[in-house]
Write a protein that holds these residues in place. Structure first.
Motif, PDB file in Angstrom:
ATOM      1  N   GLY A  15       0.816  -1.199   0.000  1.00 33.10           N
ATOM      2  CA  GLY A  15       0.000   0.000   0.000  1.00 33.10           C
ATOM      3  C   GLY A  15       0.851   1.252   0.000  1.00 33.10           C
ATOM      4  N   ASP A  16       0.312   2.350  -0.571  1.00 34.61           N
ATOM      5  CA  ASP A  16       1.044   3.612  -0.588  1.00 34.61           C
ATOM      6  C   ASP A  16       0.070   4.787  -0.698  1.00 34.61           C
ATOM      7  OD1 ASP A  16       0.186   3.604  -3.237  1.00 34.61           O
ATOM      8  OD2 ASP A  16       2.157   3.123  -4.065  1.00 34.61           O
ATOM      9  N   ASN A  17       0.615   5.988  -0.879  1.00 37.90           N
ATOM     10  CA  ASN A  17      -0.154   7.212  -1.084  1.00 37.90           C
ATOM     11  C   ASN A  17      -0.877   7.693   0.168  1.00 37.90           C
ATOM     12  OD1 ASN A  17      -0.887   9.277  -2.961  1.00 37.90           O
ATOM     13  ND2 ASN A  17      -2.970   8.450  -2.971  1.00 37.90           N
ATOM     14  N   PHE A  18      -0.332   7.416   1.352  1.00 40.77           N
ATOM     15  CA  PHE A  18      -0.962   7.881   2.587  1.00 40.77           C
ATOM     16  C   PHE A  18       0.065   8.632   3.428  1.00 40.77           C
ATOM     17  CE2 PHE A  18       0.781   3.673   3.362  1.00 40.77           C
ATOM     18  CZ  PHE A  18       1.427   3.800   4.581  1.00 40.77           C
ATOM     19  N   GLY A  19      -0.397   9.236   4.523  1.00 37.64           N
ATOM     20  CA  GLY A  19       0.509   9.954   5.407  1.00 37.64           C
ATOM     21  C   GLY A  19       0.867  11.327   4.874  1.00 37.64           C
ATOM     22  N   ALA A  20       1.871  11.955   5.507  1.00 34.93           N
ATOM     23  CA  ALA A  20       2.295  13.301   5.128  1.00 34.93           C
ATOM     24  C   ALA A  20       2.730  13.346   3.661  1.00 34.93           C
ATOM     25  CB  ALA A  20       3.439  13.759   6.037  1.00 34.93           C
ATOM     26  N   ASN A  21       2.100  14.231   2.888  1.00 33.79           N
ATOM     27  CA  ASN A  21       2.420  14.414   1.462  1.00 33.79           C
ATOM     28  C   ASN A  21       2.239  13.147   0.640  1.00 33.79           C
ATOM     29  OD1 ASN A  21       3.250  17.150   1.915  1.00 33.79           O
ATOM     30  ND2 ASN A  21       5.192  16.367   2.730  1.00 33.79           N
TER      31      ASN A  21
END
Length: 417
Positions: free
Chosen positions: A356-362
């Motif tokens: 998974g990706d595209n989460f959190g700060a920026n």
């Protein structure tokens, strides 16, 4: 085994309920009764791979023995049939220490150590009219709104009421009201909590969970489901599911599992999430190949009942990563094999990888998990029905603690009635 305190408690409770029912109505009540004892031996080893952590948080390792005694009565005769179920839970520590707790197998006392044992006795009154059953007391719900977890030594249970109706062919109606929860490693009930994945309550106090839903067999190979749930002061949620299984001939099939959930705020919370999920599984001659996709939209991540409850997500996996943070996108590749196809019934294998990706700060957050299960249930001889399972998992993230984990579970169920 029946000499354990919890076993005696269940036996006496069930016997007392039986004696309280008029003799003329006892035949079906007793004849349809079932009692079984599950023995579950569980070893858990977790390496948190954090060089800066104190010994108390760098490793989770415990070994315990569980006893799960289930007594389910039949129903009394008449238009309305009455019955009672009992659930006895006992967990016994085999190995643990102050700096290795946190596995979820055993409770943790105020001094930071695990007690020698913990137990719980749950009773459930039930009534049946035609094909509709009402239960009040200890419940183990398993649906799109709330699914009790059974992935540790003892199962998670709830208190409340639930009614399930199957009056119409192909249609199942389900509604419930839950007031308290007993966690997997606890011996007392407490208020229900929420897992909001980045959301907040703003000082509100969670009350009870209300849910209602329906599942309908639209076609022989197509089932549609809808559930509404409201965890008071935390969230309101609408969940939809379509499952289609297409036979392809020659021992082949393609299963499509589509999911969507809309979660919004309730009371003082700020929940705002749309969860999309899809899982496609192609099966042939014992092999199963799966590909899954999950996406979160909205200001917060996916909301569900906290405390270890299993969320209804295609990418909820072993170590606890639900891959459901705000704006997260995740993929899953999975492979299963049932060795019965090559003449070894009882032996199964599963491995999967989720990223998974595209989460959190920026949007720079990334995480992945790899799991492998190998299990065998003896089919004959003195060890018939004894199950052995080894579970291995690896979790990595650029914003969270990394974990390597192994679980060894040996289970055996003894029918007593």
């Amino acid at each position: 085994m029946l000499k354990t305190p919890i076993a005696r408690g269940v036996a006496l409770a069930t016997l007392g309920a039986t004696l309280a029912i008029p003799t003329m109505a006892q035949a079906a009540f007793v004849d349809d009764s079932k009692v079984n004892l599950e023995l579950r031996n569980f070893y858990f080893n977790g390496d948190n791979r954090d060089e800066s952590a104190t010994p108390a948080s760098s490793k989770d390792e415990e070994w315990a023995q569980g006893f799960i005694l289930r007594a389910e009565s039949g129903y009394t005769e008449g238009t309305v049939g009455f019955g009672v179920d009992a659930l006895g839970l006992l967990g016994v520590k085999l190995d643990s220490s102050r700096n290795r707790t946190g596995t979820g197998l055993l409770p943790i006392d105020s001094n930071g150590t695990a007690p020698d044992e913990y137990s719980e006795l749950g009773l459930t009154a039930k009534a049946k009219v035609s094909n509709t059953v009402l239960k009040i007391g200890t419940l183990e719900p398993k649906n799109m709104a709330v699914a009790r977890s059974d992935s540790r030594l003892l199962p998670q249970t709830f208190k409340g009421g639930q009614i399930i109706s199957n009056e119409i062919k192909g249609l199942t109606l389900d509604a419930g009201y839950l007031t308290e929860v007993n966690q997997r490693n606890d011996s007392h009930y407490e208020d229900i909590t929420a897992s909001l994945n980045g959301g907040s309550l703003g000082g509100g106090e969670i009350d009870n969970l209300i849910f209602a839903g329906a599942s309908y067999k639209l076609l022989d190979n197509l089932t549609g489901s809808y559930y509404f749930s409201n965890l008071e002061e935390a969230y309101k949620q609408h969940s939809f599911n379509l499952v289609h299984v297409q036979p392809l001939g020659n021992d082949q099939s393609l299963k499509t599992d589509l999911r969507y959930a809309r979660s919004t705020d309730d009371g003082s919370s700020d929940v705002d999430n749309k969860a999309y999920g899809a899982m496609f599984t192609y099966s042939v001659s014992g092999h199963s190949f799966g590909l899954g996709y999950q996406e979160m939209k909205g200001d917060t991540g996916f909301a569900y009942v906290g405390g270890g409850t299993d969320p209804y997500l295609v990418n909820y996996v072993m170590i606890g990563a639900d891959f459901a943070k705000a704006d997260e996108e995740s993929w899953q590749a999975r492979y299963d094999y049932n060795f019965a196809a090559m003449g070894i019934p009882g032996l199964t294998f599963m491995t999967r990888y989720v990223t998974g990706d595209n989460f959190g700060a920026n949007g720079r957050g990334k995480e992945w998990e790899r799991d492998t299960d190998i299990g065998y249930v003896f089919q004959e001889g003195a060890l018939k029905n004894l199950g052995v399972k080894w579970r291995n998992g690896t979790y990595r993230s650029n914003i969270d603690r990394e974990v390597d984990q192994n679980r060894l579970i040996v289970s055996y169920t003894i029918p007593l009635m």
